[in-house]
Every structure is written in C-alpha cells, then in structure tokens.
Write a protein that holds these residues in place. Structure first.
Motif, mmCIF file in Angstrom:
data_model
loop_
_atom_site.group_PDB
_atom_site.id
_atom_site.type_symbol
_atom_site.label_atom_id
_atom_site.label_comp_id
_atom_site.label_asym_id
_atom_site.label_seq_id
_atom_site.Cartn_x
_atom_site.Cartn_y
_atom_site.Cartn_z
ATOM 1 N N ALA A 4 0.820 -1.216 0.000
ATOM 2 C CA ALA A 4 0.000 0.000 0.000
ATOM 3 C C ALA A 4 0.853 1.265 0.000
ATOM 4 C CB ALA A 4 -0.940 -0.011 1.194
ATOM 5 N N LYS A 5 2.130 1.137 0.318
ATOM 6 C CA LYS A 5 3.037 2.289 0.321
ATOM 7 C C LYS A 5 3.629 2.490 -1.070
ATOM 8 C CE LYS A 5 4.322 1.307 5.127
ATOM 9 N NZ LYS A 5 5.445 0.938 6.041
ATOM 10 N N THR A 6 3.759 3.740 -1.461
ATOM 11 C CA THR A 6 4.280 4.041 -2.789
ATOM 12 C C THR A 6 5.658 3.421 -3.013
ATOM 13 O OG1 THR A 6 3.073 6.136 -2.806
ATOM 14 C CG2 THR A 6 4.871 5.889 -4.396
ATOM 15 N N ASP A 7 6.486 3.503 -2.005
ATOM 16 C CA ASP A 7 7.841 2.947 -2.114
ATOM 17 C C ASP A 7 7.910 1.495 -1.672
ATOM 18 O OD1 ASP A 7 8.809 5.388 -3.030
ATOM 19 O OD2 ASP A 7 9.202 6.108 -0.981
ATOM 20 N N GLY A 8 6.778 0.916 -1.335
ATOM 21 C CA GLY A 8 6.752 -0.471 -0.895
ATOM 22 C C GLY A 8 7.298 -0.634 0.503
ATOM 23 N N VAL A 30 -0.846 -16.490 -0.044
ATOM 24 C CA VAL A 30 -0.696 -15.063 0.258
ATOM 25 C C VAL A 30 -0.742 -14.296 -1.059
ATOM 26 C CG1 VAL A 30 0.861 -13.298 1.141
ATOM 27 C CG2 VAL A 30 0.633 -15.486 2.339
ATOM 28 N N THR A 31 -1.659 -13.342 -1.140
ATOM 29 C CA THR A 31 -1.783 -12.530 -2.348
ATOM 30 C C THR A 31 -0.901 -11.286 -2.230
ATOM 31 O OG1 THR A 31 -4.039 -13.273 -2.792
ATOM 32 C CG2 THR A 31 -3.356 -11.193 -3.800
ATOM 33 N N ILE A 32 -0.050 -11.090 -3.207
ATOM 34 C CA ILE A 32 0.773 -9.879 -3.279
ATOM 35 C C ILE A 32 0.036 -8.897 -4.186
ATOM 36 C CG2 ILE A 32 3.053 -8.953 -3.726
ATOM 37 C CD1 ILE A 32 2.991 -11.236 -1.668
ATOM 38 N N PRO A 33 -0.546 -7.837 -3.604
ATOM 39 C CA PRO A 33 -1.359 -6.923 -4.418
ATOM 40 C C PRO A 33 -0.509 -5.960 -5.231
ATOM 41 C CG PRO A 33 -1.329 -6.189 -2.148
ATOM 42 C CD PRO A 33 -0.560 -7.483 -2.180
ATOM 43 N N ALA A 34 -1.109 -5.389 -6.270
ATOM 44 C CA ALA A 34 -0.430 -4.363 -7.061
ATOM 45 C C ALA A 34 -0.153 -3.161 -6.174
ATOM 46 C CB ALA A 34 -1.292 -3.966 -8.250
ATOM 47 N N GLY A 35 0.956 -2.515 -6.437
ATOM 48 C CA GLY A 35 1.353 -1.359 -5.634
ATOM 49 C C GLY A 35 2.851 -1.262 -5.525
ATOM 50 N N GLY A 36 3.332 -0.823 -4.355
ATOM 51 C CA GLY A 36 4.758 -0.708 -4.133
ATOM 52 C C GLY A 36 5.422 -2.069 -4.044
ATOM 53 N N ASP A 72 -1.288 -8.929 -11.017
ATOM 54 C CA ASP A 72 -0.746 -8.107 -12.094
ATOM 55 C C ASP A 72 -0.314 -6.754 -11.537
ATOM 56 O OD1 ASP A 72 -1.260 -10.088 -13.920
ATOM 57 O OD2 ASP A 72 -3.180 -9.236 -14.593
ATOM 58 N N GLY A 73 0.886 -6.331 -11.870
ATOM 59 C CA GLY A 73 1.388 -5.052 -11.392
ATOM 60 C C GLY A 73 2.069 -5.121 -10.047
ATOM 61 N N ALA A 74 2.066 -6.302 -9.423
ATOM 62 C CA ALA A 74 2.722 -6.465 -8.120
ATOM 63 C C ALA A 74 4.189 -6.794 -8.306
ATOM 64 C CB ALA A 74 2.030 -7.550 -7.326
ATOM 65 N N LYS A 75 4.984 -6.506 -7.281
ATOM 66 C CA LYS A 75 6.407 -6.806 -7.315
ATOM 67 C C LYS A 75 6.790 -7.480 -6.006
ATOM 68 C CE LYS A 75 7.392 -2.676 -10.099
ATOM 69 N NZ LYS A 75 8.124 -1.368 -10.150
ATOM 70 N N LEU A 76 7.412 -8.664 -6.123
ATOM 71 C CA LEU A 76 7.785 -9.445 -4.939
ATOM 72 C C LEU A 76 9.235 -9.882 -5.033
ATOM 73 C CD1 LEU A 76 7.154 -11.021 -2.308
ATOM 74 C CD2 LEU A 76 6.433 -12.933 -3.779
ATOM 75 N N THR A 77 9.972 -9.687 -3.932
ATOM 76 C CA THR A 77 11.340 -10.174 -3.833
ATOM 77 C C THR A 77 11.464 -11.020 -2.577
ATOM 78 O OG1 THR A 77 12.223 -8.192 -4.916
ATOM 79 C CG2 THR A 77 13.774 -9.520 -3.642
ATOM 80 N N LEU A 78 12.043 -12.197 -2.718
ATOM 81 C CA LEU A 78 12.312 -13.058 -1.566
ATOM 82 C C LEU A 78 13.816 -13.038 -1.300
ATOM 83 C CD1 LEU A 78 10.055 -16.132 -2.474
ATOM 84 C CD2 LEU A 78 9.499 -14.208 -0.970
ATOM 85 N N ALA A 79 14.189 -12.768 -0.058
ATOM 86 C CA ALA A 79 15.603 -12.630 0.270
ATOM 87 C C ALA A 79 15.863 -13.204 1.664
ATOM 88 C CB ALA A 79 16.031 -11.155 0.211
ATOM 89 N N GLY A 80 17.095 -13.093 2.117
ATOM 90 C CA GLY A 80 17.425 -13.566 3.452
ATOM 91 C C GLY A 80 17.722 -15.053 3.457
ATOM 92 N N LYS A 81 17.571 -15.676 4.614
ATOM 93 C CA LYS A 81 17.922 -17.092 4.777
ATOM 94 C C LYS A 81 16.713 -17.982 4.556
ATOM 95 C CE LYS A 81 21.774 -16.356 7.929
ATOM 96 N NZ LYS A 81 22.435 -16.763 9.169
#
Length: 325
Positions: A263-267, A282-288, A316-325
């Motif tokens: 929901a945040k512009t910068d994610g 888990v749904t990753i919504p469009a946005g930051g 659509d339009g969502a951005k997801l990154t998985l990181a860490g351990k």
C-alpha cells in the motif's frame, strides 16, 4: 542371400519353441520388439556387436534363458523386454539406461552391477526379483513406480528384489509407488529424502521397523500409516503455529504485512521472525514493491490438509522479492 534381420523384424521368432541359441551377427546392435517372445527353449544369446537397443517384449516368456549379451551399452530397453525370464540370473550392467521401463525385468533374478548416475525413473515391476545389493539408487532418481521391486499377482507376492539394509531413497525422489518395496525381505529401515510428496505405508514391507524422513510431518502427505504401530521419524521439526510473522502479541499475519507494504508508494520489507504455515495462498497486491526476508532460517509451508497449489499469488502489477535465509 541368407536370412535378413533388421528393425522391421518384430516378432520374427515369436513362439519358436525349438530355438535354443541365437548368435547375432556383426553389425546387429538392436533387437526389435517381440523378436524372441515366448521362445521357451531359448537358453543362450550372443552378439558380435555391442547391443544398444532392445525392443518391448523382445524376450518376454523366455523361461529357459540363462545367457545374454552385455547390456552396458544399451540405452533403450523396452517395456517387458525380459519379463518372465525366470532362470536369467546373470549379472547386468544398466549404466547406459536413463530410465528402466515398466516390467523390463519383471520376475527376473538378475544381479544389477551398475546403474546410470543420471537414471530418472524405475518403472512399475521393472526389477521385481533383482539382486540390488551391489548398487545404490542414484541421486538422480525421481520416480519409482508401483511394485518396482515387488511382483504381486492376485494379491499375493510372487517375487521381490534384494537390498542391503538400510535402503536409502535419494533426495531427488518425488514419487514412490504402492508396493514399490512391498515384498522386500531383510530390510528393517528405509531412509527417505525431503522431496517425496506422498508417503504411503503400502510402499514398504510389512516387516519394516523404522522409516526415517528428512522432512517435517508438515511437508509430506501420509497415507495408510498406523501411528500406534509404525515407527516414523521426522528429522525436521514440524511447524505448530500459524501465519503470524512473529511470536509477539498482536503480530500481523503474513497477508496483512504484505498488503500493508504494498500500500506504500515505495513499498516495504516484511521480516519473518518465525516459521509460517499457510492455510491459504498469500496474495501480493499491485502497488509498491514488497520484499520478504528473514535474519534466521525460517520456513514458509502450506498446511498439507488444505492442498494448496501455490504459496504466493502475485497480482498483475505487483512486485515481490524473496531474500534472506
């Protein structure tokens, strides 16, 4: 001009009960489908040129067969190629086979001396009477079919393979058929890798004393086990809590946390502090952009009773990154 034998010679000698020996000539490296099917007096086969291919049912029912050419160069072995050759106890090198077809050596007491390090699958009833004590199952095997090492007819065990104890199933294995090892004798322990999706008690001998699984009970679907009698040991601890991202009072669920971040512009970044068991994707919504990370080893798994097809649904339009351990 003599007898011409080529790849169109399928079933050429089928049912020839007077044939006792065949000497394959120079240049003949492939045995067509059904060529010696039901040659019940055939005892010996020689080949001047190394064989590379044996067709389906090529030697099915050759009950007197005891001597065959080397199989070390054979890369294609058809369905039921040696099925029912009950007197064939030769040592066989199967190191060129990328897969062992259904019933290839069904009810055949061959002694396997080598397997392909890239072997992908062992078909149903493929080695149902084989001596496997000289080999281990390669780290490449993904599928072991129904009754792969056990022959069952009309509900009764007719033959079974021999193994050293314990039997170690490779980490690559994802599918293990019913009665795959059902009739195997003298094995008290099986060790199962982490990628087997379903574990069925009927895959193992009745006499087995222990099955060790390199997974948690959450990570595999169990069928037909008696929890009071069967000794199952899981090497990975089960996840007993739900989908909150930490153990703190009032902690957000993973879904709430990613929705807030998107929901945040910068994610934003969602840091997991504990293992999570999901009852729904888990749904990753469009946005930051959303980043999910952790500072320690954590797992995100599905509640197996929910039979989820996926853990995350990225809109659509969502951005997801998985990181860490």
């Amino acid at each position: 001009a003599g007898l011409k034998i080529d790849n169109n010679s399928s079933n050429l000698f089928k049912g020839c009960t007077s044939l006792t020996q065949i000497d394959l000539p120079e240049g003949f490296d492939s045995i067509p489908m059904g060529m010696f099917n039901s040659c019940t007096s055939l005892k010996k086969v020689t080949a001047a040129t190394p064989l590379i291919s044996i067709g389906s049912s090529a030697f099915t029912g050759c009950t007197a067969l005891t001597d065959i050419p080397a199989l070390s160069k054979v890369f294609s072995l058809g369905i039921s190629s040696f099925e029912g050759c009950k007197n064939l106890s030769a040592t066989v090198d199967l190191s060129s086979l990328g897969k062992i077809s259904t019933s290839a050596f069904d009810k055949v007491p061959v002694k396997v001396s080598a397997l392909n390090t890239n072997l992908a699958s062992i078909g149903s009833s493929a080695l149902s009477a084989a001596d496997m004590t000289l080999v281990t199952l390669p780290a490449s095997v993904k599928i072991i079919g129904d009754g792969a090492f056990t022959s069952i007819e009309s509900g009764a065990i007719k033959s079974s393979a021999k193994f050293n104890n314990p039997v170690v199933l490779p980490d690559s294995l994802t599918t293990l058929g019913v009665n795959a090892f059902g009739g195997v004798k003298g094995v008290s322990e099986f060790q199962v890798g982490p990628n087997l999706e379903t574990l069925d008690r009927r895959s193992f001998p009745r006499e087995v004393e222990k099955i060790t699984v390199n997974n948690s009970e959450d990570g595999v679907v169990l069928k037909n086990f008696d929890t009071d009698k069967d000794k199952l040991i899981f090497l990975v601890q089960s996840i007993t809590t739900g989908d909150a991202i930490s153990d703190e009072s009032g902690a957000k669920t993973l879904q709430e946390a990613v929705s807030e971040a998107a929901a945040k512009t910068d994610g934003g970044t969602v840091t997991l502090k504990k293992d999570i068991k999901l009852a729904a994707p888990v749904t990753i919504p469009a946005g930051g952009p959303v980043k999910i990370t952790s500072d320690t080893d954590v797992r995100v798994i599905a509640d197996k009773s929910k039979k989820l097809a996926e853990l995350f649904n990225v809109a659509d339009g969502a951005k997801l990154t998985l990181a860490g351990k």
